[in-house]
Design a protein around this motif. Structure first.
Motif, mmCIF file in Angstrom:
data_model
loop_
_atom_site.group_PDB
_atom_site.id
_atom_site.type_symbol
_atom_site.label_atom_id
_atom_site.label_comp_id
_atom_site.label_asym_id
_atom_site.label_seq_id
_atom_site.Cartn_x
_atom_site.Cartn_y
_atom_site.Cartn_z
ATOM 1 N N LEU A 44 19.496 11.639 -45.464
ATOM 2 C CA LEU A 44 19.958 11.483 -44.080
ATOM 3 C C LEU A 44 21.432 11.087 -44.022
ATOM 4 O O LEU A 44 22.164 11.557 -43.153
ATOM 5 N N GLU A 45 21.871 10.226 -44.933
ATOM 6 C CA GLU A 45 23.291 9.846 -44.960
ATOM 7 C C GLU A 45 24.176 11.064 -45.213
ATOM 8 O O GLU A 45 25.224 11.231 -44.580
ATOM 9 N N ALA A 46 23.752 11.942 -46.133
ATOM 10 C CA ALA A 46 24.503 13.165 -46.421
ATOM 11 C C ALA A 46 24.491 14.102 -45.217
ATOM 12 O O ALA A 46 25.522 14.718 -44.880
ATOM 13 N N ALA A 47 23.354 14.210 -44.539
ATOM 14 C CA ALA A 47 23.253 15.087 -43.369
ATOM 15 C C ALA A 47 24.123 14.585 -42.225
ATOM 16 O O ALA A 47 24.754 15.381 -41.516
ATOM 17 N N ILE A 48 24.194 13.274 -42.048
ATOM 18 C CA ILE A 48 25.036 12.699 -40.992
ATOM 19 C C ILE A 48 26.500 12.979 -41.276
ATOM 20 O O ILE A 48 27.258 13.346 -40.380
ATOM 21 N N ALA A 49 26.909 12.827 -42.536
ATOM 22 C CA ALA A 49 28.301 13.071 -42.907
ATOM 23 C C ALA A 49 28.688 14.533 -42.689
ATOM 24 O O ALA A 49 29.833 14.833 -42.331
ATOM 25 N N ALA A 50 27.738 15.449 -42.885
ATOM 26 C CA ALA A 50 28.023 16.882 -42.749
ATOM 27 C C ALA A 50 27.860 17.395 -41.319
ATOM 28 O O ALA A 50 28.355 18.474 -40.999
ATOM 29 N N GLU A 51 27.196 16.634 -40.458
ATOM 30 C CA GLU A 51 26.906 17.098 -39.092
ATOM 31 C C GLU A 51 28.134 16.959 -38.197
ATOM 32 O O GLU A 51 28.736 15.894 -38.114
ATOM 33 N N GLY A 52 28.465 18.031 -37.504
ATOM 34 C CA GLY A 52 29.617 18.012 -36.612
ATOM 35 C C GLY A 52 29.258 17.745 -35.157
ATOM 36 O O GLY A 52 30.084 17.250 -34.390
ATOM 37 N N GLU A 53 28.046 18.046 -34.777
ATOM 38 C CA GLU A 53 27.629 17.894 -33.380
ATOM 39 C C GLU A 53 27.150 16.460 -33.125
ATOM 40 O O GLU A 53 26.307 15.927 -33.844
ATOM 41 N N GLU A 54 27.673 15.850 -32.081
ATOM 42 C CA GLU A 54 27.381 14.439 -31.772
ATOM 43 C C GLU A 54 25.895 14.197 -31.475
ATOM 44 O O GLU A 54 25.314 13.227 -31.968
ATOM 45 N N GLU A 55 25.278 15.055 -30.688
ATOM 46 C CA GLU A 55 23.871 14.861 -30.324
ATOM 47 C C GLU A 55 22.963 14.945 -31.544
ATOM 48 O O GLU A 55 22.048 14.138 -31.709
#
Length: 158
Positions: A44-55
């Motif tokens: 999840l930490e890796a996915a958050i770092a890679a996610e560009g969309e705020e929602e």
């Protein structure tokens, strides 16, 4: 201006975002369960770092808060003795004349399709503390389950 003609923002009509519910009671886990919680946090930490969309990032952060809490409160359980049913036990039993087998694990690693049930599931609660040869009450019957064998499941100890 009348309230009837006032434009309200779209945010006022959204459903509130609640935290993911934490199961009541102790967070008892197997060594495998603790490892899986750590892997979920890292993923999840890796996915958050890679996610560009705020929602989408907010949804991932919500899941991360859940798994961080579960990891922080996890209590790794020592395996039960040979022949005794506890967390991390692989249990062979008969129910309604049919022989079955399952492993008792913590909430977050339960997967009934793979033969792993949580210790708080009705069947898990009925089996906990029983020994090989015991008749266990389940679904209103005093002799519904016969414990054939119980041993530590090496798969959940890794």
């Amino acid at each position: 201006m009348s309230v009837a003609f006032r434009r309200e923002s779209d945010d006022e009509h959204k459903e509130p975002e609640y935290e993911l519910p934490i199961p009541a009671g102790a967070n008892l886990v197997t060594p495998r369960g603790l490892r899986l919680l750590g892997e979920a946090v890292a993923r999840l930490e890796a996915a958050i770092a890679a996610e560009g969309e705020e929602e989408a990032r907010k949804k991932l952060q919500r899941q991360l808060r859940y798994f961080n809490t579960r990891k922080a409160t996890a209590e790794v359980q020592a395996p039960a003795g040979e022949g005794l049913v506890g967390i991390s036990s692989r249990v062979r039993y008969t129910l309604n004349g049919t022989e079955r087998a399952l492993t008792i694990v913590g909430h977050d690693e339960a997967d009934p399709a793979a033969g792993r049930i949580a210790f708080t599931a009705p069947l898990g609660r009925a089996l906990m503390g029983a020994e090989a040869g015991d008749m266990v009450a389940f679904q209103g019957r005093d002799d519904a389950i016969e414990i054939l064998a119980a041993a530590v499941d090496p798969e959940v100890m890794a």
